[in-house]
Write an enzyme that holds these catalytic residues in place. Structure first.
Site, short mmCIF file in Angstrom:
data_model
loop_
_atom_site.label_atom_id
_atom_site.label_comp_id
_atom_site.label_asym_id
_atom_site.label_seq_id
_atom_site.Cartn_x
_atom_site.Cartn_y
_atom_site.Cartn_z
N GLY A 22 2.74 12.75 49.48
CA GLY A 22 2.17 11.78 48.55
C GLY A 22 0.66 11.71 48.56
N GLY A 23 -0.01 12.80 48.90
CA GLY A 23 -1.48 12.81 48.91
C GLY A 23 -2.07 12.47 47.55
N ILE A 52 12.79 21.00 40.86
CA ILE A 52 11.99 20.88 39.64
C ILE A 52 12.53 21.77 38.52
CG2 ILE A 52 9.67 21.38 38.71
CD1 ILE A 52 8.59 20.30 41.40
N SER A 71 1.07 20.28 43.57
CA SER A 71 0.64 21.27 44.56
C SER A 71 1.79 22.24 44.79
CB SER A 71 0.25 20.56 45.87
OG SER A 71 -0.14 21.51 46.85
N CYS A 105 2.53 27.56 48.12
CA CYS A 105 1.40 28.49 48.27
C CYS A 105 1.81 29.82 48.88
CB CYS A 105 0.32 27.84 49.12
SG CYS A 105 0.82 27.53 50.84
N SER A 126 0.19 19.81 53.07
CA SER A 126 -0.31 18.70 52.27
C SER A 126 -1.69 18.99 51.68
CB SER A 126 -0.37 17.43 53.13
OG SER A 126 -0.76 16.33 52.36
#
Length: 379
Positions: free
Chosen positions: A14-15, A58, A77, A80, A363
């Site tokens: 939740g950043g 998603i 985000s 990666c 995060s």
């Protein structure tokens, strides 16, 4: 004032949600979040409630649902691993790109989405995935601006270079002087804690950058109460460390000291930097994060001179030389602070330190994305 309603995808801890909540003078809120990691969802719920986040893939998000969510911004985000230096760099051929690509394909059919903020690892900027993303965004009417930024650029002693994209539909970024813009490697406006203006000028005499009053107000607001908000402009590591820590509990194991002593990234309380903490911290050595030297009465040079002298002939003597330094891992709370999470951030009681490190390693840095959210809506 325009109301901005955010859908937070790949939400993690939740950043982005914290960054949105930090925008005290803007009408913006996170109304829905998606995250697939169960431990991340539990942590998110502890901090933001049970109604906001959904534990779902998603890929199940449809155009109709995206419109029905009644949001006009997406912050995300995406994974990666397809682009990181430690991965195989499969790029668009990595299945972990599928969810990100799915969201991008929804955008041309969802005119309600007016704002985007995307974070990813350094290396994404040279990927085929980025090319595909920009093509979709520009054909959908978005103006874009890209950054490569690290918390160290803002006075936070942690290196975490990341790619960021800001996008707005039908609204150019007034600070952009180039068309098309290159990837920017510094934040556009002054972020000094105390602004010092040139006489009859809007240029900060300290950093020589233009002052944006909204962003300057945000920085001042959050530097005034470090412990209750996120830490900024405190360049020494000691500001982020716990005063009382069980050194034995977080001590680097003897087998790691003996075998990998020469590749440990050692930091002291007075250092002004630390390496990026990854999800492999404490069970991987090279490139996973820094460790802390706690004994201030023994110099690192003295200890390593003895370590390298005895390493091949007397392992116990070599080990004892490094034991004297009292080298420990950063605690999860300390890593959390370096990621600029507020001190009142809550973890579920059943989560192990290993799980916390893993979640933190994936995060965003809260301070950096807080300023980027402000730039997105105020520039």
């Amino acid at each position: 004032m325009e109301t901005i309603k955010v859908l937070e995808l790949f939400a993690g801890l939740g950043g982005f949600h914290i960054a949105v909540n930090n925008q005290k003078d803007a009408n913006i809120q996170v109304v829905k979040s998606f995250e697939i990691n169960v431990n991340a969802v539990k942590t998110y719920q502890e901090n933001f409630g049970y109604d906001v986040i959904s534990n779902r893939n998603i890929l199940s998000l449809s155009t109709e649902e995206l419109i029905r969510q009644n949001v006009n911004a997406i912050f995300m985000s995406p994974p990666c691993q397809p682009f990181t230096r430690l991965g195989k760099k499969l790029d668009v051929n990595d299945d972990r790109c599928n969810a990100f690509h799915h969201v991008l394909k929804l955008l041309p059919r969802t005119p309600n989405i007016q704002y985007l903020l995307i974070e990813n690892v350094y290396g994404f900027e040279s990927s085929k995935m980025r090319e595909n993303m920009l093509e979709i965004l520009q054909s959908s009417g978005f103006y874009t601006i890209e950054f490569l930024l690290s918390p160290t650029d803002f006075g936070v002693p942690n290196s975490r270079l990341r790619y960021y994209l800001l996008a707005r539909k039908n609204k150019k970024f007034t600070f952009c002087k180039h068309d098309p813009p290159s990837i920017l490697k510094e934040f556009t406006y002054c972020t000094c804690g105390g602004i010092s203006l040139h006489e009859q000028s809007s240029i900060c005499s300290n950093c020589q950058r233009e002052v944006n009053t909204k962003i300057s107000s945000l920085v001042q607001q959050n530097t005034g109460n470090m412990k209750q908000s996120f830490l900024v402009n405190t360049s020494k590591l000691h500001s982020y460390l716990d005063e009382k820590t069980d050194i034995e509990q977080y001590a680097v194991p003897d087998k790691i000291l003996l075998r990998y002593g020469n590749i440990l990234d050692l930091r002291t309380f007075q250092d002004s930097s630390s390496c990026c903490f990854t999800k492999g911290y404490t069970h991987l050595v090279e490139g996973s994060g820094s460790v802390l030297v706690c004994n201030r009465s023994v110099t690192i040079e003295e200890a390593y001179k003895a370590y390298n002298e005895f390493k091949e002939t007397n392992s116990e003597a070599a080990l004892n030389s490094l034991r004297k330094l009292k080298i420990r891992y950063f605690t999860p709370k300390e890593v959390e602070r370096l990621m600029c999470f507020p001190d009142n951030y809550i973890w579920p009681k059943d989560l192990s330190d290993k799980t916390k490190y893993k979640l933190l390693g994936n995060s965003v840095n809260v301070h950096v994305v807080t300023l980027l959210v402000a730039l997105l809506i105020h520039s």
